[in-house]
Design an enzyme around this catalytic site. Structure first.
Site, short mmCIF file in Angstrom:
data_model
loop_
_atom_site.label_atom_id
_atom_site.label_comp_id
_atom_site.label_asym_id
_atom_site.label_seq_id
_atom_site.Cartn_x
_atom_site.Cartn_y
_atom_site.Cartn_z
N LEU A 1 -19.10 -2.56 0.93
CA LEU A 1 -20.15 -2.06 0.04
C LEU A 1 -20.45 -0.58 0.27
O LEU A 1 -21.22 0.02 -0.47
CB LEU A 1 -21.42 -2.90 0.20
CG LEU A 1 -21.26 -4.38 -0.16
CD1 LEU A 1 -22.58 -5.12 0.02
CD2 LEU A 1 -20.73 -4.56 -1.58
N ARG A 2 -19.87 -0.02 1.33
CA ARG A 2 -19.87 1.43 1.61
C ARG A 2 -21.23 2.01 2.02
O ARG A 2 -21.27 3.07 2.64
CB ARG A 2 -19.34 2.22 0.42
CG ARG A 2 -17.94 1.84 -0.04
CD ARG A 2 -16.90 2.03 1.04
NE ARG A 2 -15.53 1.86 0.54
CZ ARG A 2 -14.51 1.55 1.32
NH1 ARG A 2 -14.69 1.37 2.62
NH2 ARG A 2 -13.30 1.43 0.81
N HIS B 1 -7.36 -10.68 5.89
CA HIS B 1 -6.27 -10.28 4.97
C HIS B 1 -4.86 -10.43 5.56
O HIS B 1 -4.10 -9.47 5.68
CB HIS B 1 -6.48 -8.87 4.44
CG HIS B 1 -6.90 -7.83 5.46
ND1 HIS B 1 -6.33 -7.68 6.70
CD2 HIS B 1 -7.85 -6.86 5.38
CE1 HIS B 1 -6.88 -6.68 7.34
NE2 HIS B 1 -7.83 -6.17 6.57
N ASP C 1 -11.28 -8.38 -0.11
CA ASP C 1 -11.18 -7.08 0.56
C ASP C 1 -11.49 -5.95 -0.43
O ASP C 1 -10.82 -4.92 -0.48
CB ASP C 1 -9.80 -6.88 1.19
CG ASP C 1 -9.74 -5.67 2.13
OD1 ASP C 1 -10.81 -5.12 2.46
OD2 ASP C 1 -8.63 -5.28 2.52
N HIS D 1 -12.94 3.27 -3.82
CA HIS D 1 -12.80 4.70 -3.51
C HIS D 1 -13.03 5.49 -4.79
O HIS D 1 -12.96 4.95 -5.89
CB HIS D 1 -11.42 5.00 -2.93
CG HIS D 1 -11.15 4.37 -1.61
ND1 HIS D 1 -11.80 4.75 -0.45
CD2 HIS D 1 -10.31 3.36 -1.26
CE1 HIS D 1 -11.37 4.01 0.56
NE2 HIS D 1 -10.48 3.16 0.10
N GLY E 1 -6.86 0.98 0.00
CA GLY E 1 -7.84 0.05 -0.54
C GLY E 1 -7.89 0.00 -2.05
O GLY E 1 -7.64 1.00 -2.74
#
Length: 427
Positions: free
Chosen positions: A63-64, A232, A305, A309, A324
């Site tokens: 979620l950054r 992953h 995942d 960006h 990503g």
């Protein structure tokens, strides 16, 4: 006042699809049947023959926030989750600052309460600042609400550090969740060490850098009694290691992403950074092994995942762009269209891999439609076809290799605690 979901369909106790109506009162499912009694005061929502599913669970999202707000925020990421049918997500700790202390975790929890559209389970870091040099205070992080412990984004390089982490986690009955990558074996790669890398003269990431870490860690999990979870998983060797560990009675679980189930390095059309993720898209044989591992129970569930960006970052090219892709808004339609409609998975298997299976692996109370359970519900239109268009994403991230793919199986309404958090046409 109760809410009645009318004219839907769902799985019955025998796994067959039948007409289903659901009654929700004060956020709880209070009745499930084929034709419920409706009071004059009830709010009736006609779902028009759509499928009623338990809300999806994604135990691997980025979620950054804090620190990466230009890529994503808790608000935008959880709205993307709601649009994709996910009612519970687990947020990875590679933020700035890292949730590596009780104080940072409490601040994060407050921000989640203020802005999240769905349930968010925050991970605590294994090591301070995810540097792999000093363990965090696991007990304090658990007290502050940490869901589990991980340094996702980087692998814990020291076996001794991971051994001590597993001992501490086991004492608290908490899972260790691992990004498995031996940094001495990555070759500074940007894609899988295969034909695509050689043809384009790119450094390749060998499969062994993942599988050797998993092999180390399952033995440490056996020695400590810790619940060890593999993020992953991407290689056939990794699947074999996890399968052997489960047969040996070691407490290990694993997840796989939609993109590793649907793509391999042969599918990369060119030097496009939207196909750059870590772990990378592996070989066709690896992809087939992942599907086999999912079907035979070696791999427990599916997680996206989701890794947003900015467009500018992804335009830096495949060598320099960050790893990503995003996945919350497209996971179910992709998996339904290209694995269920092609008879690789059954529809029931797919629903389970996104609901009951992650719930069972991490002992969550959600993941099922049942009387007395929170009304976390996803309504699915299995018929309408539309093309994936990143410009329609509510996530800040538009970085996907699946743009232009036609899909069926789109979520049209999502409930958390009986409250609609997303509805198609009312964005």
């Amino acid at each position: 006042m109760a809410i009645i979901l009318k004219n839907g369909k769902s799985f019955n106790k025998d796994g067959k699809i039948e007409r289903t109506e659901i009654k929700i009162e004060e956020g709880i499912i209070t009745a499930i049947g084929t034709e419920l009694h409706i009071e004059a005061t009830d709010e009736v929502i006609d779902v028009q023959g759509c499928f009623i599913s338990p809300g999806f669970i994604d135990l691997h999202v980025h979620l950054r926030e804090p620190g990466g707000d230009r890529k994503e925020t808790i608000a935008t990421g959880t709205l993307a989750a709601a649009k994709g049918g996910f009612t519970t997500v687990a947020a990875m700790p590679n933020t700035r600052p890292v949730p590596d202390t009780k104080e940072q975790m409490l601040r994060l929890q407050e921000r989640i309460r203020e802005t999240a559209h769905v349930r968010v389970l925050p991970y605590g870091a294994i090591t301070i600042r995810q540097l792999g040099e000093e363990l965090t205070d696991f007990a304090a992080l658990k007290e502050a609400g940490a869901f589990a412990f991980t340094d996702d984004g980087v692998g814990v390089q020291s076996a001794g550090m991971m051994y001590e982490a597993m001992k501490r986690a086991a004492a608290l009955d908490m899972p260790i969740v691992a990004h498995c990558e031996d940094n001495t074996l990555t070759n500074h790669g940007v894609v899988h060490d295969g034909e695509f890398a050689r043809r384009n003269e790119l450094n390749g990431i060998p499969s062994v850098c993942e599988s050797v870490h998993i092999a180390r860690d399952v033995l440490l999990a056996e020695a400590t009694g810790c619940h060890y979870h593999v993020c992953h998983i991407s290689t056939k060797e990794s699947v074999r290691v996890v399968r052997d560990a489960k047969r040996a009675g070691i407490r290990v679980t694993a997840e796989v992403t939609p993109h590793h189930l649907l793509l391999c390095d042969e599918d990369i059309p060119g030097i496009d950074a939207n196909y750059k993720m870590n772990p990378p898209l592996r070989s066709k044989e690896d992809r087939e092994a992942l599907i086999e591992g999912l079907l035979d129970g070696t791999i427990d569930f599916i997680a996206t995942d989701h890794a947003p960006h900015t467009e500018a970052e992804k335009q830096e090219g495949i060598v320099f762009a960050p790893f990503g892709i995003v996945g919350l808004e497209t996971a179910f339609p992709l998996l339904y269209t290209y694995l269920v409609k092609t008879d690789v998975l059954t529809f029931k298997q797919l629903i389970d891999f996104l609901t009951v299976k992650p719930a069972e692996a991490f002992r969550l109370s959600s993941g099922r439609l049942a009387v007395g359970k929170p009304a976390d519900i996803t309504i699915l239109d299995l018929e309408t076809e539309q093309v994936i268009d990143p410009h329609t994403f509510v996530s800040k991230g538009k970085n996907t290799p699946f743009a232009g793919w036609p899909c069926q199986g789109w979520p049209v309404m999502t409930f958390v605690d009986g409250k609609p958090v997303w509805q198609k046409g009312r964005e």
